[in-house]
Scaffold this motif. Structure first.
Motif, PDB file in Angstrom:
ATOM      1  N   TRP A 182       3.331  -8.114 -13.409  1.00 55.63           N
ATOM      2  CA  TRP A 182       2.405  -8.432 -12.321  1.00 55.63           C
ATOM      3  C   TRP A 182       1.702  -7.173 -11.869  1.00 55.63           C
ATOM      4  O   TRP A 182       2.320  -6.110 -11.747  1.00 55.63           O
ATOM      5  N   VAL A 183       0.416  -7.299 -11.584  1.00 56.03           N
ATOM      6  CA  VAL A 183      -0.372  -6.204 -11.035  1.00 56.03           C
ATOM      7  C   VAL A 183      -0.755  -6.549  -9.604  1.00 56.03           C
ATOM      8  O   VAL A 183      -1.316  -7.613  -9.345  1.00 56.03           O
ATOM      9  N   GLU A 184      -0.409  -5.663  -8.689  1.00 54.24           N
ATOM     10  CA  GLU A 184      -0.806  -5.800  -7.291  1.00 54.24           C
ATOM     11  C   GLU A 184      -1.770  -4.663  -6.973  1.00 54.24           C
ATOM     12  O   GLU A 184      -1.392  -3.489  -7.025  1.00 54.24           O
ATOM     13  N   VAL A 185      -3.007  -5.002  -6.667  1.00 54.12           N
ATOM     14  CA  VAL A 185      -4.023  -3.994  -6.390  1.00 54.12           C
ATOM     15  C   VAL A 185      -4.018  -3.674  -4.902  1.00 54.12           C
ATOM     16  O   VAL A 185      -4.209  -4.557  -4.059  1.00 54.12           O
ATOM     17  N   GLU A 186      -3.800  -2.411  -4.596  1.00 54.10           N
ATOM     18  CA  GLU A 186      -3.719  -1.957  -3.209  1.00 54.10           C
ATOM     19  C   GLU A 186      -4.999  -1.203  -2.856  1.00 54.10           C
ATOM     20  O   GLU A 186      -5.151  -0.033  -3.192  1.00 54.10           O
ATOM     21  N   ASN A 187      -5.930  -1.896  -2.189  1.00 57.99           N
ATOM     22  CA  ASN A 187      -7.171  -1.223  -1.808  1.00 57.99           C
ATOM     23  C   ASN A 187      -7.301  -1.045  -0.296  1.00 57.99           C
ATOM     24  O   ASN A 187      -8.343  -0.646   0.211  1.00 57.99           O
ATOM     25  N   CYS A 188      -6.203  -1.339   0.428  1.00 54.67           N
ATOM     26  CA  CYS A 188      -6.127  -1.031   1.860  1.00 54.67           C
ATOM     27  C   CYS A 188      -4.654  -1.056   2.261  1.00 54.67           C
ATOM     28  O   CYS A 188      -3.807  -1.552   1.510  1.00 54.67           O
ATOM     29  N   ASP A 189      -4.347  -0.514   3.416  1.00 52.69           N
ATOM     30  CA  ASP A 189      -2.960  -0.467   3.868  1.00 52.69           C
ATOM     31  C   ASP A 189      -2.513  -1.865   4.293  1.00 52.69           C
ATOM     32  O   ASP A 189      -3.281  -2.611   4.916  1.00 52.69           O
ATOM     33  N   ARG A 190      -1.291  -2.235   3.960  1.00 54.11           N
ATOM     34  CA  ARG A 190      -0.758  -3.543   4.343  1.00 54.11           C
ATOM     35  C   ARG A 190      -0.280  -3.516   5.792  1.00 54.11           C
ATOM     36  O   ARG A 190       0.314  -2.540   6.244  1.00 54.11           O
ATOM     37  N   GLY A 191      -0.506  -4.638   6.490  1.00 56.19           N
ATOM     38  CA  GLY A 191       0.034  -4.777   7.834  1.00 56.19           C
ATOM     39  C   GLY A 191       1.542  -4.978   7.784  1.00 56.19           C
ATOM     40  O   GLY A 191       2.116  -5.246   6.719  1.00 56.19           O
ATOM     41  N   THR A 192       2.191  -4.873   8.919  1.00 60.73           N
ATOM     42  CA  THR A 192       3.655  -4.986   8.978  1.00 60.73           C
ATOM     43  C   THR A 192       4.133  -6.335   8.459  1.00 60.73           C
ATOM     44  O   THR A 192       5.086  -6.421   7.674  1.00 60.73           O
ATOM     45  N   SER A 193       3.490  -7.419   8.885  1.00 63.21           N
ATOM     46  CA  SER A 193       3.882  -8.761   8.450  1.00 63.21           C
ATOM     47  C   SER A 193       3.694  -8.924   6.946  1.00 63.21           C
ATOM     48  O   SER A 193       4.563  -9.488   6.262  1.00 63.21           O
ATOM     49  N   ASP A 194       2.577  -8.445   6.414  1.00 63.85           N
ATOM     50  CA  ASP A 194       2.299  -8.551   4.983  1.00 63.85           C
ATOM     51  C   ASP A 194       3.305  -7.740   4.184  1.00 63.85           C
ATOM     52  O   ASP A 194       3.753  -8.156   3.109  1.00 63.85           O
ATOM     53  N   MET A 195       3.683  -6.585   4.709  1.00 66.34           N
ATOM     54  CA  MET A 195       4.664  -5.746   4.019  1.00 66.34           C
ATOM     55  C   MET A 195       6.030  -6.430   3.984  1.00 66.34           C
ATOM     56  O   MET A 195       6.736  -6.401   2.975  1.00 66.34           O
ATOM     57  N   ARG A 196       6.379  -7.090   5.075  1.00 71.89           N
ATOM     58  CA  ARG A 196       7.662  -7.792   5.123  1.00 71.89           C
ATOM     59  C   ARG A 196       7.676  -8.943   4.120  1.00 71.89           C
ATOM     60  O   ARG A 196       8.671  -9.182   3.430  1.00 71.89           O
ATOM     61  N   LYS A 197       6.549  -9.672   4.020  1.00 70.51           N
ATOM     62  CA  LYS A 197       6.445 -10.748   3.035  1.00 70.51           C
ATOM     63  C   LYS A 197       6.551 -10.204   1.610  1.00 70.51           C
ATOM     64  O   LYS A 197       7.155 -10.840   0.732  1.00 70.51           O
ATOM     65  N   CYS A 198       5.970  -9.051   1.384  1.00 70.82           N
ATOM     66  CA  CYS A 198       6.017  -8.425   0.057  1.00 70.82           C
ATOM     67  C   CYS A 198       7.462  -8.147  -0.355  1.00 70.82           C
ATOM     68  O   CYS A 198       7.877  -8.429  -1.487  1.00 70.82           O
TER      69      CYS A 198
END
Length: 271
Positions: A182-198
């Motif tokens: 899987w490729v996850e493209v990071e083109n901006c910083d993740r928010g706290t909620s999004d990071m927790r889901k990750c």
């Protein structure tokens, strides 16, 4: 005469590969064409890509767009381009679209970055004589644009820490030694909620006996996303007994994910 014929055949091959690449990406920059078709970004490959694109544009097979005079042009297939492609391969655009003008018109930073990552990570080779596509994997367009191509290795259902049913969909899928990545493209910083889901998704996927992907590659494409590696390490590094009372198996899973399953890269836009 033989040399001229050979040069003409090679030029036609480059044109067909370019059309094929554009059908899978939706649209592409000159740099992406150079990397995807010629395998590298050099002054020579960019010159050949520019020459090929000019030929296809003059023939009415492509349409182009520039944000401004200093930006790199982006191109996509016209209806005539799709018809030309169908004389070479058995498939056209996602969902049977007649042309790719709309994708180009609504081009956005995330897809553009994902296309750059895909052409850098996937080895492209289409053998016309065999009718064989060796460019394995799924582009963002193929994953997002058509439910029929949403193959099993491109999504993962899981339950979040908040006890909600979630579905994670990959930005792109490439293969190494026959195994999906899987490729996850990071083109901006993740928010706290999004990071927790990750983190919830990674734990859920790698708890399975047969996970959807052998590895997950987080690819940084913008300076604002540079913290992803440090944040993943902090989230998946077990704490002491007082601060992390989870079972030993859960802590060992986090350690395995960091050691074996997750990789973080930075995209070099020049190569």
């Amino acid at each position: 005469a033989v040399s001229t014929q050979s040069t003409r055949a090679k030029g036609l091959d480059y044109q067909n590969k370019t059309l094929h690449l554009l059908a899978r990406l939706g649209y592409a920059t000159t740099r992406q064409i150079a990397r995807g078709v010629w395998g590298k970004v050099t002054p020579s490959s960019r010159k050949m890509a520019t020459r090929t694109l000019n030929t296809l544009l003059e023939a009415g097979l492509l349409v182009e767009r520039r944000e401004d005079i200093n930006s790199e042009r982006m191109v996509a297939l016209t209806k005539a381009g799709v018809q030309r492609l169908l004389t070479v391969v058995s498939f056209g655009l996602v969902n049977g679209r007649p042309h790719a003008r709309d994708w180009l018109r609504h081009a956005h930073d995330h897809r553009t970055a994902t296309n750059s990552v895909f052409v850098a990570a996937a080895d492209y080779n289409y053998d016309e004589s065999l009718g064989q596509d060796d460019w394995l994997g799924l582009t963002e367009l193929e994953i997002r644009g058509d439910n029929q191509t949403l193959l099993r290795e491109s999504w993962c259902d899981y339950r979040s820490e908040d006890n909600k049913d979630e579905r994670k969909i990959a930005d792109a899928v490439v293969y190494r030694d026959g195994r999906p990545i899987w490729v996850e493209v990071e083109n901006c910083d993740r928010g706290t909620s999004d990071m927790r889901k990750c983190v919830d998704w990674l734990r859920a996927m790698y708890t399975k006996r047969k996970p959807e992907a052998d590895q997950v590659w987080f690819v940084i494409t913008a300076p604002g996303a540079a913290r992803i590696g440090r944040r993943l390490k902090a989230a998946l590094t077990p704490g002491d007994f007082v601060n992390d009372a989870r079972p030993r198996q859960a802590k060992e899973l986090d350690e395995r994910i960091l050691r074996e399953r997750v990789r973080v890269f930075s995209l070099n836009a020049d190569t």
